[in-house]
Motif scaffolding. Structure first.
Motif, PDB file in Angstrom:
ATOM      1  N   GLY A 165      -2.475  19.884 -17.226  1.00 51.90           N
ATOM      2  CA  GLY A 165      -1.659  18.679 -17.328  1.00 51.90           C
ATOM      3  C   GLY A 165      -2.116  17.594 -16.384  1.00 51.90           C
ATOM      4  N   ALA A 166      -2.531  17.983 -15.172  1.00 50.91           N
ATOM      5  CA  ALA A 166      -3.004  17.000 -14.191  1.00 50.91           C
ATOM      6  C   ALA A 166      -4.284  16.327 -14.673  1.00 50.91           C
ATOM      7  CB  ALA A 166      -3.233  17.680 -12.840  1.00 50.91           C
ATOM      8  N   LEU A 167      -5.217  17.107 -15.177  1.00 49.40           N
ATOM      9  CA  LEU A 167      -6.480  16.543 -15.652  1.00 49.40           C
ATOM     10  C   LEU A 167      -6.267  15.669 -16.885  1.00 49.40           C
ATOM     11  CD1 LEU A 167      -8.879  19.589 -15.163  1.00 49.40           C
ATOM     12  CD2 LEU A 167      -8.553  17.607 -13.673  1.00 49.40           C
ATOM     13  N   ALA A 168      -5.343  16.084 -17.759  1.00 47.99           N
ATOM     14  CA  ALA A 168      -5.034  15.263 -18.936  1.00 47.99           C
ATOM     15  C   ALA A 168      -4.424  13.929 -18.516  1.00 47.99           C
ATOM     16  CB  ALA A 168      -4.082  16.020 -19.864  1.00 47.99           C
ATOM     17  N   ALA A 169      -3.531  13.966 -17.528  1.00 46.55           N
ATOM     18  CA  ALA A 169      -2.925  12.736 -17.033  1.00 46.55           C
ATOM     19  C   ALA A 169      -3.980  11.835 -16.395  1.00 46.55           C
ATOM     20  CB  ALA A 169      -1.832  13.073 -16.016  1.00 46.55           C
ATOM     21  N   THR A 170      -4.893  12.436 -15.644  1.00 44.24           N
ATOM     22  CA  THR A 170      -5.974  11.673 -15.021  1.00 44.24           C
ATOM     23  C   THR A 170      -6.820  10.965 -16.075  1.00 44.24           C
ATOM     24  OG1 THR A 170      -6.093  13.166 -13.127  1.00 44.24           O
ATOM     25  CG2 THR A 170      -8.049  11.842 -13.609  1.00 44.24           C
ATOM     26  N   ALA A 171      -7.205  11.711 -17.103  1.00 48.35           N
ATOM     27  CA  ALA A 171      -8.024  11.133 -18.163  1.00 48.35           C
ATOM     28  C   ALA A 171      -7.289  10.008 -18.882  1.00 48.35           C
ATOM     29  CB  ALA A 171      -8.423  12.227 -19.160  1.00 48.35           C
ATOM     30  N   LEU A 172      -5.996  10.188 -19.093  1.00 52.06           N
ATOM     31  CA  LEU A 172      -5.210   9.174 -19.801  1.00 52.06           C
ATOM     32  C   LEU A 172      -5.084   7.898 -18.981  1.00 52.06           C
ATOM     33  CD1 LEU A 172      -3.656   8.629 -22.384  1.00 52.06           C
ATOM     34  CD2 LEU A 172      -1.608   9.601 -21.313  1.00 52.06           C
ATOM     35  N   VAL A 173      -4.749   8.044 -17.704  1.00 55.13           N
ATOM     36  CA  VAL A 173      -4.623   6.869 -16.835  1.00 55.13           C
ATOM     37  C   VAL A 173      -5.964   6.161 -16.706  1.00 55.13           C
ATOM     38  CG1 VAL A 173      -4.137   6.104 -14.478  1.00 55.13           C
ATOM     39  CG2 VAL A 173      -2.655   7.797 -15.571  1.00 55.13           C
ATOM     40  N   PHE A 174      -7.020   6.924 -16.556  1.00 55.99           N
ATOM     41  CA  PHE A 174      -8.358   6.340 -16.448  1.00 55.99           C
ATOM     42  C   PHE A 174      -8.718   5.597 -17.729  1.00 55.99           C
ATOM     43  CE2 PHE A 174     -12.958   6.518 -17.019  1.00 55.99           C
ATOM     44  CZ  PHE A 174     -13.403   5.991 -15.821  1.00 55.99           C
ATOM     45  N   GLY A 175      -8.467   6.227 -18.880  1.00 56.08           N
ATOM     46  CA  GLY A 175      -8.794   5.595 -20.150  1.00 56.08           C
ATOM     47  C   GLY A 175      -8.017   4.309 -20.376  1.00 56.08           C
ATOM     48  N   ILE A 176      -6.730   4.333 -20.063  1.00 52.39           N
ATOM     49  CA  ILE A 176      -5.902   3.142 -20.245  1.00 52.39           C
ATOM     50  C   ILE A 176      -6.381   2.014 -19.332  1.00 52.39           C
ATOM     51  CG2 ILE A 176      -3.582   2.197 -19.918  1.00 52.39           C
ATOM     52  CD1 ILE A 176      -2.467   4.883 -20.808  1.00 52.39           C
ATOM     53  N   SER A 177      -6.670   2.343 -18.083  1.00 52.82           N
ATOM     54  CA  SER A 177      -7.128   1.324 -17.133  1.00 52.82           C
ATOM     55  C   SER A 177      -8.446   0.704 -17.577  1.00 52.82           C
ATOM     56  CB  SER A 177      -7.284   1.939 -15.737  1.00 52.82           C
ATOM     57  OG  SER A 177      -6.049   2.414 -15.238  1.00 52.82           O
ATOM     58  N   MET A 178      -9.383   1.532 -18.015  1.00 56.16           N
ATOM     59  CA  MET A 178     -10.670   1.014 -18.456  1.00 56.16           C
ATOM     60  C   MET A 178     -10.516   0.190 -19.731  1.00 56.16           C
ATOM     61  SD  MET A 178     -12.801   1.889 -16.161  1.00 56.16           S
ATOM     62  CE  MET A 178     -14.358   1.512 -16.988  1.00 56.16           C
ATOM     63  N   TRP A 179      -9.664   0.636 -20.631  1.00 53.97           N
ATOM     64  CA  TRP A 179      -9.435  -0.086 -21.889  1.00 53.97           C
ATOM     65  C   TRP A 179      -8.820  -1.459 -21.643  1.00 53.97           C
ATOM     66  CZ3 TRP A 179      -4.480  -0.874 -24.416  1.00 53.97           C
ATOM     67  CH2 TRP A 179      -4.602  -1.474 -25.666  1.00 53.97           C
ATOM     68  N   GLN A 180      -8.007  -1.551 -20.588  1.00 53.66           N
ATOM     69  CA  GLN A 180      -7.336  -2.810 -20.284  1.00 53.66           C
ATOM     70  C   GLN A 180      -8.205  -3.757 -19.459  1.00 53.66           C
ATOM     71  OE1 GLN A 180      -3.718  -1.499 -18.389  1.00 53.66           O
ATOM     72  NE2 GLN A 180      -2.560  -1.509 -20.310  1.00 53.66           N
ATOM     73  N   GLY A 181      -9.406  -3.332 -19.112  1.00 53.18           N
ATOM     74  CA  GLY A 181     -10.293  -4.253 -18.398  1.00 53.18           C
ATOM     75  C   GLY A 181     -10.924  -3.714 -17.151  1.00 53.18           C
ATOM     76  N   GLY A 182     -10.694  -2.443 -16.835  1.00 48.57           N
ATOM     77  CA  GLY A 182     -11.331  -1.859 -15.661  1.00 48.57           C
ATOM     78  C   GLY A 182     -10.337  -1.468 -14.585  1.00 48.57           C
ATOM     79  N   ILE A 183     -10.827  -0.683 -13.638  1.00 54.68           N
ATOM     80  CA  ILE A 183      -9.969  -0.176 -12.563  1.00 54.68           C
ATOM     81  C   ILE A 183      -9.815  -1.224 -11.472  1.00 54.68           C
ATOM     82  CG2 ILE A 183      -9.852   1.517 -10.707  1.00 54.68           C
ATOM     83  CD1 ILE A 183     -11.063   3.549 -12.512  1.00 54.68           C
ATOM     84  N   THR A 184      -8.605  -1.706 -11.317  1.00 54.89           N
ATOM     85  CA  THR A 184      -8.251  -2.610 -10.229  1.00 54.89           C
ATOM     86  C   THR A 184      -7.010  -2.045  -9.539  1.00 54.89           C
ATOM     87  OG1 THR A 184      -6.790  -3.974 -11.594  1.00 54.89           O
ATOM     88  CG2 THR A 184      -9.131  -4.592 -11.520  1.00 54.89           C
ATOM     89  N   PRO A 185      -6.765  -2.398  -8.284  1.00 51.09           N
ATOM     90  CA  PRO A 185      -5.594  -1.857  -7.595  1.00 51.09           C
ATOM     91  C   PRO A 185      -4.288  -2.080  -8.344  1.00 51.09           C
ATOM     92  CG  PRO A 185      -7.051  -2.899  -6.014  1.00 51.09           C
ATOM     93  CD  PRO A 185      -7.622  -3.187  -7.383  1.00 51.09           C
ATOM     94  N   LEU A 186      -4.037  -3.298  -8.795  1.00 48.44           N
ATOM     95  CA  LEU A 186      -2.784  -3.586  -9.479  1.00 48.44           C
ATOM     96  C   LEU A 186      -2.668  -2.800 -10.772  1.00 48.44           C
ATOM     97  CD1 LEU A 186      -0.159  -5.172  -9.687  1.00 48.44           C
ATOM     98  CD2 LEU A 186      -1.439  -7.034 -10.783  1.00 48.44           C
ATOM     99  N   ARG A 187      -3.758  -2.732 -11.537  1.00 47.09           N
ATOM    100  CA  ARG A 187      -3.717  -2.018 -12.810  1.00 47.09           C
ATOM    101  C   ARG A 187      -3.495  -0.528 -12.592  1.00 47.09           C
ATOM    102  NH1 ARG A 187      -7.965  -4.132 -14.868  1.00 47.09           N
ATOM    103  NH2 ARG A 187      -6.844  -5.751 -16.013  1.00 47.09           N
ATOM    104  N   LEU A 188      -4.120   0.033 -11.579  1.00 48.08           N
ATOM    105  CA  LEU A 188      -3.925   1.449 -11.299  1.00 48.08           C
ATOM    106  C   LEU A 188      -2.480   1.754 -10.909  1.00 48.08           C
ATOM    107  CD1 LEU A 188      -7.086   2.579  -9.282  1.00 48.08           C
ATOM    108  CD2 LEU A 188      -6.381   3.323 -11.549  1.00 48.08           C
ATOM    109  N   VAL A 189      -1.926   0.914 -10.048  1.00 48.53           N
ATOM    110  CA  VAL A 189      -0.549   1.126  -9.605  1.00 48.53           C
ATOM    111  C   VAL A 189       0.407   1.060 -10.783  1.00 48.53           C
ATOM    112  CG1 VAL A 189       1.337   0.172  -8.247  1.00 48.53           C
ATOM    113  CG2 VAL A 189      -0.943   0.327  -7.252  1.00 48.53           C
TER     114      VAL A 189
END
Length: 351
Positions: free
Chosen positions: A138-162
């Motif tokens: 579940g942890a790895l699935a959540a990690t992949a999902l958050v990472f995918g959403i952040s990248m899809w929305q334009g990349g990893i930034t502090p505000l987007r990650l939070v």
């Protein structure tokens, strides 16, 4: 980044690390004698001396309690405390937020879904370490999902990650609650709640080595990147001007922190406040440089978690209190005290 007051004295890092390490070692031996069944320290030392020399304790009762029941959970507690403190320090730098903790990215909530599936629905029930496997999945699935959403929305930034992490944490928590709500077994609810609040009661020797390896690798990686972390803490523009590959660094920190937290949550459940309070305390003691903060936070987190586990075992013995209950009761006043320090500022410069 945080520091004491301008020009104020800081504790020498080397001396502090040695002191904390010695105190942790002594505390570990003493804590083996504490629990629902108090033991003589001399008997504990005899068991340790015999076991470490390759033998078996002369007193079977002491040997079972000390070596088979308490020693694995104490060592696991120190490993978890060290890992969560490191992850908290890294996460606060990654998102440049003093309130960030290791669970910010939804990893803990995702692990909660996996653990709930195991407890309520019996997923992976035929496998060893079913609960840990479910939580890690579940942890790895959540990690992949958050990472995918952040990248899809334009990349990893502090505000987007939070924002992504907070939203996904709420979603995963809702899924866990839904599964528990429709469970026909009332004991499942208590089991899920106890696990979500953190527990080391299921620790066994076989789980320790993988956790130690993950924490050690994460420490080596983060220390190798300490100068880049210092630059990133000053801001993306400053880091870029100094030649730091900000985008790649953020992705790397995201992956390292997520895997680290995922593995720790899988063996201990969700334990709050450790990754929030300990890094702040480390910065006050040794300053903001990550080469100092990371090892001090790790050893301090191990010591803190060791005594939290002792408190969880003895306060209402023979019953056991979930660890997050203890860390919350202890960590909240400490954190408020740190915030109340007149010259303390996470971003540096004091007030």
């Amino acid at each position: 980044m945080s520091h004491d007051r301008p020009g104020g004295r800081r504790v020498p890092t080397g001396a502090l690390l040695v002191s904390l390490a010695v105190l942790t070692l002594v505390s570990a031996v003493v804590s083996l004698a504490l629990g629902s069944e108090p033991l003589e320290v001399s008997g504990v030392v005899d068991v340790l001396r015999t076991r470490l020399s390759g033998g078996v304790g002369a007193d079977p009762t002491y040997d079972t309690i000390v070596w088979e029941l308490r020693a694995p959970r104490i060592i696991m507690g120190m490993v978890v405390g060290a890992g969560l403190a490191m992850a908290g320090a890294c996460m606060q730098t990654l998102v440049r937020n003093p309130l960030a903790d290791p669970y910010l990215l939804g990893v803990s909530a995702g692990a909660g879904v996996g653990a709930t599936l195991v407890i309520v629905l019996g997923v992976f029930s035929g496998l060893g370490w079913a609960l840990s496997l479910g939580a890690l999945g579940g942890a790895l699935a959540a990690t992949a999902l958050v990472f995918g959403i952040s990248m899809w929305q334009g990349g990893i930034t502090p505000l987007r990650l939070v924002l992504t992490g907070v939203v996904m944490s709420a979603a995963f928590s809702s899924v866990s609650s839904f599964l528990v709500f429709f469970s026909a077994d009332p004991r499942a609810t208590q089991s899920v709640l106890f696990w979500l609040l953190g527990s080391l009661s299921g620790s066994v020797w076989d789980q320790i080595l993988p956790s130690v390896i993950v924490v050690a690798i994460a420490m080596v990686i983060l220390l190798a990147l300490h100068s880049w972390l210092d630059a990133l803490a000053a801001g993306a523009d400053v880091a870029s001007a100094l030649g730091v590959p900000v985008k790649a660094l953020r992705i790397g920190l995201f992956v390292v922190t997520s895997v680290l937290v995922g593995v720790l949550v899988a063996v201990s459940g969700g334990i709050g406040f450790v990754g929030l309070v300990v890094p702040h305390l480390a910065r006050i003691l040794v300053g903001a440089l990550h080469r100092n903060v990371l090892p001090v936070a790790a050893v301090g987190g191990a010591l803190f978690m060791l005594w939290v586990d002792v408190a969880a075992r003895v306060i209402v013995r023979p019953q056991e209190i979930p660890l997050s209950v203890v860390t919350g009761l202890v960590g909240a006043p400490i954190f408020l005290f740190l915030l109340g320090r007149r010259h303390y500022s996470y971003s540096g410069g004091g007030e």
